[in-house]
Design a protein around this motif. Sequence first.
Motif, PDB file in Angstrom:
ATOM      1  N   ASP A 105      -3.799  13.248  -6.093  1.00  0.00           N
ATOM      2  CA  ASP A 105      -3.106  11.973  -6.287  1.00  0.00           C
ATOM      3  C   ASP A 105      -3.945  11.006  -7.108  1.00  0.00           C
ATOM      4  O   ASP A 105      -5.175  11.058  -7.079  1.00  0.00           O
ATOM      5  CB  ASP A 105      -2.680  11.372  -4.932  1.00  0.00           C
ATOM      6  CG  ASP A 105      -3.739  10.518  -4.271  1.00  0.00           C
ATOM      7  OD1 ASP A 105      -4.523  11.051  -3.470  1.00  0.00           O
ATOM      8  OD2 ASP A 105      -3.786   9.303  -4.554  1.00  0.00           O
ATOM      9  N   ARG A 159      -0.039  -2.778   1.862  1.00  0.00           N
ATOM     10  CA  ARG A 159      -1.486  -2.906   1.699  1.00  0.00           C
ATOM     11  C   ARG A 159      -2.047  -3.961   2.650  1.00  0.00           C
ATOM     12  O   ARG A 159      -3.120  -3.793   3.213  1.00  0.00           O
ATOM     13  CB  ARG A 159      -1.789  -3.229   0.221  1.00  0.00           C
ATOM     14  CG  ARG A 159      -3.226  -3.237  -0.220  1.00  0.00           C
ATOM     15  CD  ARG A 159      -4.073  -2.054   0.194  1.00  0.00           C
ATOM     16  NE  ARG A 159      -3.582  -0.726  -0.006  1.00  0.00           N
ATOM     17  CZ  ARG A 159      -3.819   0.048  -1.040  1.00  0.00           C
ATOM     18  NH1 ARG A 159      -4.526  -0.381  -2.051  1.00  0.00           N
ATOM     19  NH2 ARG A 159      -3.363   1.273  -1.087  1.00  0.00           N
ATOM     20  N   PRO A 191       1.576   3.698  -8.772  1.00  0.00           N
ATOM     21  CA  PRO A 191       0.771   2.483  -8.647  1.00  0.00           C
ATOM     22  C   PRO A 191       0.192   2.308  -7.248  1.00  0.00           C
ATOM     23  O   PRO A 191       0.533   3.059  -6.319  1.00  0.00           O
ATOM     24  CB  PRO A 191       1.764   1.367  -8.986  1.00  0.00           C
ATOM     25  CG  PRO A 191       3.095   1.929  -8.606  1.00  0.00           C
ATOM     26  CD  PRO A 191       3.015   3.410  -8.852  1.00  0.00           C
ATOM     27  N   THR A 192      -0.648   1.298  -7.131  1.00  0.00           N
ATOM     28  CA  THR A 192      -1.279   0.939  -5.859  1.00  0.00           C
ATOM     29  C   THR A 192      -0.282   0.826  -4.716  1.00  0.00           C
ATOM     30  O   THR A 192       0.739   0.155  -4.849  1.00  0.00           O
ATOM     31  CB  THR A 192      -1.943  -0.448  -6.024  1.00  0.00           C
ATOM     32  OG1 THR A 192      -2.886  -0.342  -7.058  1.00  0.00           O
ATOM     33  CG2 THR A 192      -2.628  -0.890  -4.767  1.00  0.00           C
ATOM     34  N   ALA A 193      -0.611   1.463  -3.602  1.00  0.00           N
ATOM     35  CA  ALA A 193       0.171   1.350  -2.362  1.00  0.00           C
ATOM     36  C   ALA A 193       1.608   1.834  -2.496  1.00  0.00           C
ATOM     37  O   ALA A 193       2.489   1.417  -1.758  1.00  0.00           O
ATOM     38  CB  ALA A 193       0.124  -0.080  -1.809  1.00  0.00           C
ATOM     39  N   SER A 194       1.835   2.753  -3.451  1.00  0.00           N
ATOM     40  CA  SER A 194       3.159   3.380  -3.537  1.00  0.00           C
ATOM     41  C   SER A 194       3.284   4.471  -2.482  1.00  0.00           C
ATOM     42  O   SER A 194       4.373   5.005  -2.264  1.00  0.00           O
ATOM     43  CB  SER A 194       3.381   3.961  -4.936  1.00  0.00           C
ATOM     44  OG  SER A 194       2.321   4.819  -5.299  1.00  0.00           O
ATOM     45  N   GLY A 195       2.181   4.830  -1.843  1.00  0.00           N
ATOM     46  CA  GLY A 195       2.206   5.842  -0.797  1.00  0.00           C
ATOM     47  C   GLY A 195       1.593   7.178  -1.221  1.00  0.00           C
ATOM     48  O   GLY A 195       1.634   8.146  -0.452  1.00  0.00           O
ATOM     49  N   LYS A 196       0.991   7.205  -2.415  1.00  0.00           N
ATOM     50  CA  LYS A 196       0.437   8.462  -2.960  1.00  0.00           C
ATOM     51  C   LYS A 196      -0.498   9.177  -2.006  1.00  0.00           C
ATOM     52  O   LYS A 196      -0.368  10.363  -1.756  1.00  0.00           O
ATOM     53  CB  LYS A 196      -0.422   8.218  -4.218  1.00  0.00           C
ATOM     54  CG  LYS A 196       0.196   7.487  -5.330  1.00  0.00           C
ATOM     55  CD  LYS A 196      -0.815   7.281  -6.444  1.00  0.00           C
ATOM     56  CE  LYS A 196      -2.028   6.453  -6.055  1.00  0.00           C
ATOM     57  NZ  LYS A 196      -1.757   5.051  -5.739  1.00  0.00           N
ATOM     58  N   GLY A 197      -1.489   8.417  -1.511  1.00  0.00           N
ATOM     59  CA  GLY A 197      -2.533   9.036  -0.700  1.00  0.00           C
ATOM     60  C   GLY A 197      -1.978   9.623   0.584  1.00  0.00           C
ATOM     61  O   GLY A 197      -2.304  10.763   0.952  1.00  0.00           O
ATOM     62  N   THR A 198      -1.114   8.849   1.237  1.00  0.00           N
ATOM     63  CA  THR A 198      -0.536   9.299   2.504  1.00  0.00           C
ATOM     64  C   THR A 198       0.356  10.515   2.291  1.00  0.00           C
ATOM     65  O   THR A 198       0.255  11.517   3.016  1.00  0.00           O
ATOM     66  CB  THR A 198       0.292   8.160   3.138  1.00  0.00           C
ATOM     67  OG1 THR A 198      -0.493   6.969   3.123  1.00  0.00           O
ATOM     68  CG2 THR A 198       0.696   8.495   4.550  1.00  0.00           C
ATOM     69  N   MET A 232      11.834   3.856   1.876  1.00  0.00           N
ATOM     70  CA  MET A 232      11.808   5.241   2.344  1.00  0.00           C
ATOM     71  C   MET A 232      10.644   5.464   3.295  1.00  0.00           C
ATOM     72  O   MET A 232       9.545   4.967   3.059  1.00  0.00           O
ATOM     73  CB  MET A 232      11.647   6.130   1.110  1.00  0.00           C
ATOM     74  CG  MET A 232      11.881   7.601   1.355  1.00  0.00           C
ATOM     75  SD  MET A 232      11.661   8.521  -0.173  1.00  0.00           S
ATOM     76  CE  MET A 232      13.232   8.240  -0.959  1.00  0.00           C
ATOM     77  N   SER A 233      10.900   6.223   4.372  1.00  0.00           N
ATOM     78  CA  SER A 233       9.797   6.515   5.287  1.00  0.00           C
ATOM     79  C   SER A 233       8.885   7.565   4.642  1.00  0.00           C
ATOM     80  O   SER A 233       9.290   8.279   3.717  1.00  0.00           O
ATOM     81  CB  SER A 233      10.338   7.061   6.608  1.00  0.00           C
ATOM     82  OG  SER A 233      10.830   8.370   6.401  1.00  0.00           O
ATOM     83  N   GLN A 293      -2.330  -2.351   5.996  1.00  0.00           N
ATOM     84  CA  GLN A 293      -3.393  -1.351   5.948  1.00  0.00           C
ATOM     85  C   GLN A 293      -4.774  -2.029   5.989  1.00  0.00           C
ATOM     86  O   GLN A 293      -5.656  -1.603   6.733  1.00  0.00           O
ATOM     87  CB  GLN A 293      -3.230  -0.584   4.639  1.00  0.00           C
ATOM     88  CG  GLN A 293      -3.827   0.777   4.595  1.00  0.00           C
ATOM     89  CD  GLN A 293      -3.527   1.454   3.252  1.00  0.00           C
ATOM     90  OE1 GLN A 293      -3.275   0.786   2.242  1.00  0.00           O
ATOM     91  NE2 GLN A 293      -3.544   2.772   3.246  1.00  0.00           N
TER      92      GLN A 293
HETATM   93  O1  CDP Z   1      -2.471   5.867  -2.069  1.00  0.00           O
HETATM   94  P1  CDP Z   1      -1.643   4.634  -2.276  1.00  0.00           P
HETATM   95  O2  CDP Z   1      -2.439   3.428  -2.625  1.00  0.00           O
HETATM   96  O3  CDP Z   1      -0.515   4.853  -3.263  1.00  0.00           O
HETATM   97  O4  CDP Z   1      -0.896   4.297  -0.922  1.00  0.00           O
HETATM   98  P2  CDP Z   1      -1.206   4.738   0.592  1.00  0.00           P
HETATM   99  O5  CDP Z   1      -2.572   4.328   0.951  1.00  0.00           O
HETATM  100  O6  CDP Z   1      -0.810   6.161   0.779  1.00  0.00           O
HETATM  101  O7  CDP Z   1      -0.120   3.871   1.351  1.00  0.00           O
HETATM  102  C1  CDP Z   1      -0.286   2.504   1.563  1.00  0.00           C
HETATM  103  C2  CDP Z   1       0.250   2.161   2.950  1.00  0.00           C
HETATM  104  O8  CDP Z   1       1.689   2.193   2.908  1.00  0.00           O
HETATM  105  C3  CDP Z   1      -0.181   3.132   4.042  1.00  0.00           C
HETATM  106  O9  CDP Z   1      -0.569   2.397   5.166  1.00  0.00           O
HETATM  107  C4  CDP Z   1       1.087   3.929   4.321  1.00  0.00           C
HETATM  108  O10 CDP Z   1       1.160   4.320   5.668  1.00  0.00           O
HETATM  109  C5  CDP Z   1       2.184   2.951   3.984  1.00  0.00           C
HETATM  110  N1  CDP Z   1       3.439   3.595   3.520  1.00  0.00           N
HETATM  111  C6  CDP Z   1       4.641   3.291   4.107  1.00  0.00           C
HETATM  112  O11 CDP Z   1       4.674   2.489   5.038  1.00  0.00           O
HETATM  113  N2  CDP Z   1       5.809   3.893   3.695  1.00  0.00           N
HETATM  114  C7  CDP Z   1       5.812   4.764   2.683  1.00  0.00           C
HETATM  115  N3  CDP Z   1       6.951   5.338   2.288  1.00  0.00           N
HETATM  116  C8  CDP Z   1       4.591   5.070   2.051  1.00  0.00           C
HETATM  117  C9  CDP Z   1       3.409   4.467   2.485  1.00  0.00           C
END
Ligand code: CDP
Length: 219
Positions: free
Chosen positions: A124, A153, A12-19, A202-203, A156
């Motif tokens: 992703d 989010r 889902p949104t902001a789960s960290g997929k993109g990063t 989780m980091s 961000q």
């Molecule tokens: O792509 P998605 O919308 O799943 O998420 P993202 O843009 O990768 O991550 C959203 C924000 O959460 C970014 O600023 C990441 O740095 C942060 N993040 C985090 O603090 N801890 C994580 N374990 C994963 C993501």
Amino acid sequence: AVGHPVVTIDGPTASGKGTVASRVAAVLGFHLLDSGALYRLTALASARQGVAADDAESLAGIAATLDIRFTGNDVVLDGCDVSHEIRAEAIGLRASAIAVHGPVRNALFARQRAFREAPGLVADGRDMGTVIFPDARLKVFLTASVEARAARRLKQLSDKGFSANMDDLLKDLRERDARDTARTVAPLKPAADAFLLDTSEMSIETAVDAVIGWYRRSA
Ligand code: CDP
Ligand code: CDP
């Protein structure tokens, strides 16, 4: 194209997929597909043309003919850098509204598969493991609590200069989660053979290490 190894990272949104996807791609030296950007670009291009979010056929036509380029971190639409614009929460919301249409998803199907090139791909999105790359070498599904995701989010968006507040974001995320999960075409759900990872506490580094570890053992 078929045969090159693929790692899919859905969630889902902001789960960290993109990063996580971009770091894993860097470690493995693989190409990267941010499939959400294709839906965001379709949302942006169609909004500019005044196309309604329920006009599936016109939206599919736009998705099929998008003139886009990904160069480094930049996303270019019709020759203009829209990397910043497509990250607005309103565009994310419109992207999820147009992503329910089968014809739109079909129009993006082949475009997404074309990213599978040597030596490999990290992709992703929502349906990378279930629909686009069902034969991926490794499938990962990231989750995190809605509160953790909204907080991420918020940070961000404010880092990028967008105005946002926690209450609106929680509402937007819940609306998108519900729509992405409930839709009949390619709903958000883990593939049967996906590894699940809850990143609430989780980091990013730990998440990346877990994915790389699974990949190394997947051969
Ligand atoms: O792509 P998605 O919308 O799943 O998420 P993202 O843009 O990768 O991550 C959203 C924000 O959460 C970014 O600023 C990441 O740095 C942060 N993040 C985090 O603090 N801890 C994580 N374990 C994963 C993501
Ligand atoms: O970064 P975030 O997770 O907020 O969104 P995104 O990955 O950029 O995707 C925006 C919207 O596009 C999502 O809410 C989904 O509705 C849709 N999407 C999809 O349906 N299938 C994908 N493979 C990727 C995105």
